[in-house]
Motif scaffolding. Structure first.
Motif, mmCIF file in Angstrom:
data_model
loop_
_atom_site.group_PDB
_atom_site.id
_atom_site.type_symbol
_atom_site.label_atom_id
_atom_site.label_comp_id
_atom_site.label_asym_id
_atom_site.label_seq_id
_atom_site.Cartn_x
_atom_site.Cartn_y
_atom_site.Cartn_z
ATOM 1 N N ASN A 1 0.994 -1.356 0.078
ATOM 2 C CA ASN A 1 -0.081 -0.004 -0.135
ATOM 3 C C ASN A 1 0.755 1.287 -0.216
ATOM 4 O O ASN A 1 0.587 2.206 -0.712
ATOM 5 C CB ASN A 1 -0.961 -0.052 1.103
ATOM 6 N N ARG B 1 2.228 1.755 -3.555
ATOM 7 C CA ARG B 1 1.242 2.504 -4.180
ATOM 8 C C ARG B 1 1.111 3.941 -4.114
ATOM 9 O O ARG B 1 0.913 4.625 -4.893
ATOM 10 C CB ARG B 1 0.042 1.706 -4.337
ATOM 11 N N SER C 1 3.885 5.711 -5.691
ATOM 12 C CA SER C 1 3.687 5.735 -7.077
ATOM 13 C C SER C 1 2.686 6.743 -7.471
ATOM 14 O O SER C 1 2.777 7.497 -8.298
ATOM 15 C CB SER C 1 3.070 4.275 -7.707
ATOM 16 N N SER C 2 1.607 6.909 -6.669
ATOM 17 C CA SER C 2 0.528 7.824 -7.029
ATOM 18 C C SER C 2 0.615 9.336 -6.765
ATOM 19 O O SER C 2 0.079 10.158 -7.283
ATOM 20 C CB SER C 2 -0.891 7.524 -6.158
#
Length: 197
Positions: A41, A44, A47-48
Protein backbone atom coordinates in the motif's frame (compact mmCIF):
# COMPACT_ATOMS: atom_id res chain seq x y z
CA UNK A 1 14.24 12.06 7.55
CA UNK A 2 10.81 11.96 9.20
CA UNK A 3 10.14 8.69 11.05
CA UNK A 4 6.74 7.02 11.57
CA UNK A 5 6.21 3.86 13.60
CA UNK A 6 3.04 2.29 12.19
CA UNK A 7 3.70 -1.21 13.51
CA UNK A 8 0.49 -2.72 14.88
CA UNK A 9 -1.68 -0.26 12.97
CA UNK A 10 -4.23 -1.76 10.60
CA UNK A 11 -4.70 -0.68 7.02
CA UNK A 12 -5.16 2.13 5.99
CA UNK A 13 -3.45 3.89 8.94
CA UNK A 14 0.17 3.50 7.70
CA UNK A 15 -0.78 5.10 4.38
CA UNK A 16 -2.78 7.87 6.05
CA UNK A 17 0.08 8.70 8.42
CA UNK A 18 2.59 8.71 5.56
CA UNK A 19 0.36 10.89 3.38
CA UNK A 20 -0.11 13.41 6.20
CA UNK A 21 3.65 13.70 6.62
CA UNK A 22 4.20 14.14 2.88
CA UNK A 23 1.38 16.68 2.64
CA UNK A 24 2.97 18.59 5.53
CA UNK A 25 6.10 19.03 3.40
CA UNK A 26 8.35 16.24 4.61
CA UNK A 27 10.72 15.37 1.74
CA UNK A 28 11.71 11.92 3.01
CA UNK A 29 9.52 9.74 5.22
CA UNK A 30 10.49 6.38 6.74
CA UNK A 31 7.53 4.27 7.85
CA UNK A 32 7.97 1.14 9.97
CA UNK A 33 5.27 -1.49 9.42
CA UNK A 34 4.79 -5.10 10.42
CA UNK A 35 3.08 -6.64 7.39
CA UNK A 36 3.60 -7.02 3.65
CA UNK A 37 0.16 -5.58 2.77
CA UNK A 38 1.16 -2.24 4.32
CA UNK A 39 4.40 -2.31 2.31
CA UNK A 40 2.47 -2.73 -0.95
CA UNK A 41 0.00 0.00 0.00
CA UNK A 42 2.86 2.40 0.76
CA UNK A 43 4.50 1.57 -2.59
CA UNK A 44 1.22 2.45 -4.32
CA UNK A 45 1.09 5.72 -2.38
CA UNK A 46 4.60 6.51 -3.59
CA UNK A 47 3.68 5.73 -7.18
CA UNK A 48 0.48 7.79 -7.08
CA UNK A 49 2.28 10.82 -5.62
CA UNK A 50 5.35 10.78 -7.86
CA UNK A 51 7.79 9.52 -5.25
CA UNK A 52 10.22 6.63 -4.94
CA UNK A 53 9.79 3.83 -2.41
CA UNK A 54 12.62 1.77 -0.98
CA UNK A 55 11.84 -1.20 1.26
CA UNK A 56 14.05 -2.96 3.76
CA UNK A 57 13.32 -5.87 6.07
CA UNK A 58 13.92 -5.20 9.75
CA UNK A 59 14.01 -7.61 12.66
CA UNK A 60 10.37 -6.87 13.47
CA UNK A 61 8.87 -6.13 10.08
CA UNK A 62 9.68 -3.69 7.31
CA UNK A 63 10.73 -0.10 6.79
CA UNK A 64 9.56 1.80 3.73
CA UNK A 65 11.29 5.04 2.77
CA UNK A 66 9.32 7.42 0.58
CA UNK A 67 11.35 10.16 -1.08
CA UNK A 68 11.21 12.60 -3.97
CA UNK A 69 9.55 15.88 -4.72
CA UNK A 70 6.14 14.51 -5.62
CA UNK A 71 6.26 15.91 -9.13
CA UNK A 72 4.17 13.71 -11.38
CA UNK A 73 4.53 13.62 -15.11
CA UNK A 74 1.12 14.18 -16.57
CA UNK A 75 -0.59 13.96 -19.88
CA UNK A 76 -3.51 16.25 -20.61
CA UNK A 77 -6.65 14.31 -21.35
CA UNK A 78 -9.85 15.65 -22.85
CA UNK A 79 -12.46 16.73 -20.33
CA UNK A 80 -15.28 14.23 -20.01
CA UNK A 81 -18.55 15.68 -18.80
CA UNK A 82 -20.34 13.96 -15.94
CA UNK A 83 -23.78 13.52 -17.45
CA UNK A 84 -25.41 13.16 -14.05
CA UNK A 85 -23.84 16.23 -12.49
CA UNK A 86 -21.08 16.49 -9.97
CA UNK A 87 -22.78 15.68 -6.66
CA UNK A 88 -22.10 12.47 -4.79
CA UNK A 89 -24.32 10.53 -2.38
CA UNK A 90 -23.36 7.47 -0.33
CA UNK A 91 -26.17 5.06 0.50
CA UNK A 92 -25.29 2.84 3.47
CA UNK A 93 -27.77 0.00 3.91
CA UNK A 94 -25.73 -2.20 6.26
CA UNK A 95 -22.99 -1.93 8.87
CA UNK A 96 -20.40 -3.85 6.84
CA UNK A 97 -18.96 -4.13 3.36
CA UNK A 98 -19.44 -7.23 1.24
CA UNK A 99 -20.64 -10.70 2.10
CA UNK A 100 -18.85 -13.46 3.94
CA UNK A 101 -17.17 -12.82 7.27
CA UNK A 102 -19.31 -10.26 9.15
CA UNK A 103 -16.51 -9.08 11.43
CA UNK A 104 -14.28 -8.45 8.42
CA UNK A 105 -17.13 -6.58 6.70
CA UNK A 106 -17.63 -4.30 9.73
CA UNK A 107 -13.88 -3.64 9.93
CA UNK A 108 -13.78 -2.80 6.22
CA UNK A 109 -16.62 -0.31 6.72
CA UNK A 110 -14.71 1.39 9.55
CA UNK A 111 -11.62 1.57 7.35
CA UNK A 112 -13.67 2.96 4.48
CA UNK A 113 -14.99 5.86 6.57
CA UNK A 114 -11.60 6.54 8.15
CA UNK A 115 -10.01 6.72 4.72
CA UNK A 116 -12.87 8.84 3.35
CA UNK A 117 -12.50 11.34 6.20
CA UNK A 118 -8.79 11.70 5.45
CA UNK A 119 -9.26 11.99 1.68
CA UNK A 120 -9.88 14.86 -0.69
CA UNK A 121 -13.42 13.91 -1.79
CA UNK A 122 -16.32 14.71 0.51
CA UNK A 123 -19.75 13.30 -0.42
CA UNK A 124 -22.63 15.76 -0.55
CA UNK A 125 -24.90 13.30 1.27
CA UNK A 126 -24.36 10.19 3.39
CA UNK A 127 -27.61 8.27 3.75
CA UNK A 128 -28.11 5.53 6.36
CA UNK A 129 -30.94 2.97 6.22
CA UNK A 130 -31.68 -0.49 7.62
CA UNK A 131 -28.57 -2.00 9.26
CA UNK A 132 -26.56 1.04 8.21
CA UNK A 133 -28.15 3.02 11.05
CA UNK A 134 -26.03 0.98 13.49
CA UNK A 135 -22.99 3.00 12.37
CA UNK A 136 -23.96 6.57 13.42
CA UNK A 137 -25.43 5.25 16.67
CA UNK A 138 -22.79 2.96 18.08
CA UNK A 139 -19.57 2.71 16.08
CA UNK A 140 -17.12 5.18 17.66
CA UNK A 141 -14.58 5.12 14.81
CA UNK A 142 -17.23 5.69 12.17
CA UNK A 143 -18.85 8.44 14.27
CA UNK A 144 -15.49 10.26 14.53
CA UNK A 145 -15.00 10.00 10.76
CA UNK A 146 -18.56 11.23 10.17
CA UNK A 147 -17.90 14.23 12.42
CA UNK A 148 -14.96 15.16 10.20
CA UNK A 149 -17.01 14.68 7.02
CA UNK A 150 -19.92 16.69 8.40
CA UNK A 151 -17.56 19.52 9.36
CA UNK A 152 -16.27 19.45 5.78
CA UNK A 153 -19.80 19.84 4.37
CA UNK A 154 -21.35 16.38 4.10
CA UNK A 155 -25.04 16.13 4.95
CA UNK A 156 -25.81 13.02 7.04
CA UNK A 157 -29.36 11.67 6.97
CA UNK A 158 -30.43 8.68 9.08
CA UNK A 159 -33.69 6.77 8.53
CA UNK A 160 -36.01 7.33 11.51
CA UNK A 161 -38.14 4.27 10.74
CA UNK A 162 -34.99 2.15 10.77
CA UNK A 163 -33.82 3.62 14.10
CA UNK A 164 -37.23 2.76 15.57
CA UNK A 165 -37.15 -0.76 14.12
CA UNK A 166 -33.79 -1.43 15.82
CA UNK A 167 -34.97 0.25 19.05
CA UNK A 168 -32.10 2.75 18.96
CA UNK A 169 -33.95 5.98 18.15
CA UNK A 170 -32.46 7.67 21.23
CA UNK A 171 -28.87 6.59 20.45
CA UNK A 172 -28.19 8.64 17.32
CA UNK A 173 -24.83 10.37 17.80
CA UNK A 174 -24.47 12.24 14.52
CA UNK A 175 -26.69 13.18 11.62
CA UNK A 176 -30.31 14.16 11.19
CA UNK A 177 -33.23 11.79 11.69
CA UNK A 178 -34.80 11.62 8.25
CA UNK A 179 -37.34 9.73 6.17
CA UNK A 180 -37.70 7.88 2.90
CA UNK A 181 -38.86 10.99 1.06
CA UNK A 182 -35.75 13.01 1.90
CA UNK A 183 -33.36 10.09 1.40
CA UNK A 184 -34.72 9.11 -2.00
CA UNK A 185 -34.74 12.79 -3.01
CA UNK A 186 -30.98 13.06 -2.26
CA UNK A 187 -30.35 9.89 -4.24
CA UNK A 188 -32.36 11.07 -7.25
CA UNK A 189 -30.71 14.51 -7.23
CA UNK A 190 -27.16 13.17 -6.98
CA UNK A 191 -25.02 12.85 -10.06
CA UNK A 192 -23.48 9.70 -8.59
CA UNK A 193 -24.70 7.30 -5.89
CA UNK A 194 -22.39 4.76 -4.28
CA UNK A 195 -24.34 2.02 -2.51
CA UNK A 196 -23.41 -0.19 0.42
CA UNK A 197 -26.59 -2.25 0.64
Amino acid sequence: MFEIDARGKACPMPVILAKKALDAGEATVRIRVDNAVAVENLKRLASSTGRQAQTEETGDGFAVVLSGDGALECTLLPVVENNGGGSLALFIGRDGIGTGDETLGRNLMKMFFLTLAEGDTVPDSILFMNGGVLLPTGNEQVIEALEVLQARGAEILVCGTCLNAYGIQDQLRIGTVSNMYEIQKRMLQAGRVITFA
